[in-house]
Design an enzyme around this catalytic site. Sequence first.
Site, PDB file in Angstrom:
ATOM      1  N   HIS A 372      60.679  21.680  14.028  1.00 57.90           N
ATOM      2  CA  HIS A 372      60.703  23.025  14.625  1.00 57.90           C
ATOM      3  C   HIS A 372      62.078  23.319  15.194  1.00 57.90           C
ATOM      4  CE1 HIS A 372      59.498  26.156  17.763  1.00 57.90           C
ATOM      5  NE2 HIS A 372      59.259  26.694  16.589  1.00 57.90           N
ATOM      6  N   HIS A 373      62.636  24.481  14.828  1.00 57.03           N
ATOM      7  CA  HIS A 373      63.911  24.962  15.338  1.00 57.03           C
ATOM      8  C   HIS A 373      63.730  26.372  15.881  1.00 57.03           C
ATOM      9  CE1 HIS A 373      66.466  22.182  12.489  1.00 57.03           C
ATOM     10  NE2 HIS A 373      66.012  21.542  13.559  1.00 57.03           N
ATOM     11  N   GLU A 374      63.491  26.495  17.159  1.00 54.61           N
ATOM     12  CA  GLU A 374      63.495  27.806  17.809  1.00 54.61           C
ATOM     13  C   GLU A 374      64.909  28.087  18.296  1.00 54.61           C
ATOM     14  OE1 GLU A 374      63.322  31.218  18.887  1.00 54.61           O
ATOM     15  OE2 GLU A 374      61.329  30.517  18.272  1.00 54.61           O
ATOM     16  N   HIS A 442      59.994  32.139  11.025  1.00 58.39           N
ATOM     17  CA  HIS A 442      59.367  33.091  11.939  1.00 58.39           C
ATOM     18  C   HIS A 442      60.419  34.070  12.479  1.00 58.39           C
ATOM     19  CE1 HIS A 442      55.146  31.508  12.888  1.00 58.39           C
ATOM     20  NE2 HIS A 442      55.552  30.983  11.742  1.00 58.39           N
ATOM     21  N   GLU A 443      59.936  35.251  12.863  1.00 56.82           N
ATOM     22  CA  GLU A 443      60.807  36.364  13.244  1.00 56.82           C
ATOM     23  C   GLU A 443      61.850  36.602  12.140  1.00 56.82           C
ATOM     24  OE1 GLU A 443      58.613  34.711  16.220  1.00 56.82           O
ATOM     25  OE2 GLU A 443      60.478  33.690  15.707  1.00 56.82           O
ATOM     26  N   GLU A 461      56.690  34.498   8.808  1.00 54.54           N
ATOM     27  CA  GLU A 461      55.794  35.227   9.707  1.00 54.54           C
ATOM     28  C   GLU A 461      55.973  36.722   9.426  1.00 54.54           C
ATOM     29  OE1 GLU A 461      54.515  34.877  14.393  1.00 54.54           O
ATOM     30  OE2 GLU A 461      56.618  35.087  13.887  1.00 54.54           O
ATOM     31  N   GLU A 467      48.540  34.306  17.311  1.00 60.69           N
ATOM     32  CA  GLU A 467      48.881  34.087  18.715  1.00 60.69           C
ATOM     33  C   GLU A 467      48.637  35.321  19.571  1.00 60.69           C
ATOM     34  OE1 GLU A 467      52.841  35.235  16.775  1.00 60.69           O
ATOM     35  OE2 GLU A 467      51.015  34.147  16.250  1.00 60.69           O
TER      36      GLU A 467
END
Length: 662
Positions: A372-374, A442-443, A461, A467
């Site tokens: 995961h890379h936010e 995502h985003e 996404e 969510e």
Amino acid sequence: MKSFFKYLVLIAMAGLMACQRNAHFNVASPDDKIVVTLGEENGRVYYEVFHDSKPVVLQSFLGFTLKATDNLEDNFYLKDVSYAEVNKTWEQQWGEERFVDEVYNEMKVLVEEKSGDKRQFYITFRLFNDGFGFRYEFPEQANLKKFTIMDEQTEFVLNGNHTAWSIPYDIEAYEGLYRQMPISELDTVCSPLTMKTADGLYLAIHEANLTDYAAMNLYPTGDSTLKVYLTPWSSGEKVFMKAPHQTPWRTMIIADNAGDLLLSRLMLNLNEPCQLEDTSWIKPGRYIGIWWGMHMKHYTWHEGPQHGATTENTMRYMDFAAEHGFSGVLVEGWNKGWDDWQHFSFTEPYADFDLKAVTEYGATKGVKLIGHHETGGNVNNYEAQLDDAFNLYHQHGVSVVKTGYVGTLLNGNEMHSGQYAVRHYRHVIEKAARSQIMIDNHEPVMPTGLQRTFPNLMTQEGVRGQEWNAWAGDGGNPPNHTTIIPFTRGLAGPMDFTPGIFNFDNPEMPQTRVQTTLAKQLALSVILYSPLQMAADMIENYQNNPEPFEFIKACPVNWAQTVVPEAEIGEYVTIARKDRDSDNWFVGSITNEHQRELVLPLDFLEPNTRYMAQVFKDAEETDYLSNPYELIEEELEVNAHTVLKIGLAPGGGTAIILTKIE
């Protein structure tokens, strides 16, 4: 296939009509149902589209407004035309079916200025039986090298004020509820824009192969006219371009019913074939994650006494994944930076997470860590660490990364759908491929079929997902939401909605809950396509519901064939898919807030063959508001002549496994 004689007829028709307008050219789809005319009037280039001899797109003008130079809008003529036809089938690495027919007729027209610099561009149309696409192509030339597009003048002048389903283009990360309204009442909206005409035709406008360009949005300039609006840079320009270059394809699916929208592969066919030499490492799969517990406030992303991404907890999830046949475990919050959301490190774990120990433990179980890379939208920080981050994961056998860009603007300046963002997302996809890493973005910018070219771009996404059922102040996603998004966002490509929640209530936010029945949560695993799909709930909730959990465990994510027995946007949808790796079929059927009866002919099954149907359905008393969990499981023998009749509760659904009896 279009014959040479038919091309002569088209050219002759163009000549006969030249007395009414300046020269124009025509091309038809392989089945002759769709016809496109490209013409020029008073120096302006236009196109028209007909379906079954009826107008779908009326005279619509094309061109560009440029910066600091004469515009590419008028003073043009059609100089030359060439035709081509393609009829082939290609195999997907993964997808909603294994093989895709790519059959189209192409018309490529050279457009040139009548005077002045004699600048040129091509307009290329490709017509398929399910719709069409066109794009602008700028060849290398002396008088048009580097230029800046301030506006694209492409129009879609439709033949009526159709009913449309849309979300405004500037909703953060496309996470909005789709609204149904006439074209004339739209804001500036993103694509795909899906419409239904008064005579029952279904249309969807989108784009394919978004490469080094700004995303296309649409806004009404009249009751039935839509014009392209490109997402701008923060400085106001839309696209910086250098010839030779080409725009994305502007696409329209044309379907006789809502279900056929879902079966169109137009956007995939308008992307380039796979550019990766080795794809053996690309593997679809269903996984679990340390994720829903954060939304339930059971865990935190950041370090502390409730930290979810610990070595111990990850290994516990890996044990569960191995026991139940899941391919991986997503771990969010493993790395430093979650405390301030400003300076994420993509190589430094928190003290209570041992990356080496976790990945080695998973390897003994046959379970992968899902990375995961936010970024928090800080693209500069991410790109500075990208090589090291991907190398670290590759060294530890991590082959899937979920990326995230939470925040209204990238680097505090640029929109997620502008040219800057498009360049960045492509950079990440290509870098990931070199490290043999698959991406769940995502985003994102709205997908445009690039997974054909880069099949490591597995899913994205860009949708108001599960969510929102945990913390949305408006109560969560309404029951009709998932009966709309397959026909809107879903047309753009795989979407990471994350179905499979078994416990609907959030004590931390009691006004918000999952607005479905349990059976509908199962059905969404079939309805909402994604080749990487997370069984989204906490493992304790699966342990407490072993019977419905059997469907989640059994349902594949990679398909050989897809059919849509029935569908109506915002009302209901039923999808049947055949497993890529067995003879089994899986069916999902869902409804909105209204109760209804599913009448399902099983004529898609292999003839003269017996199947065992395992049905997970709502009980008579089930209701998404008052009694969402009650579910009936039953088995019955069926064949291709069987017609199943199953009641769907308000907000409900049904999920079916059809297993061949040997």
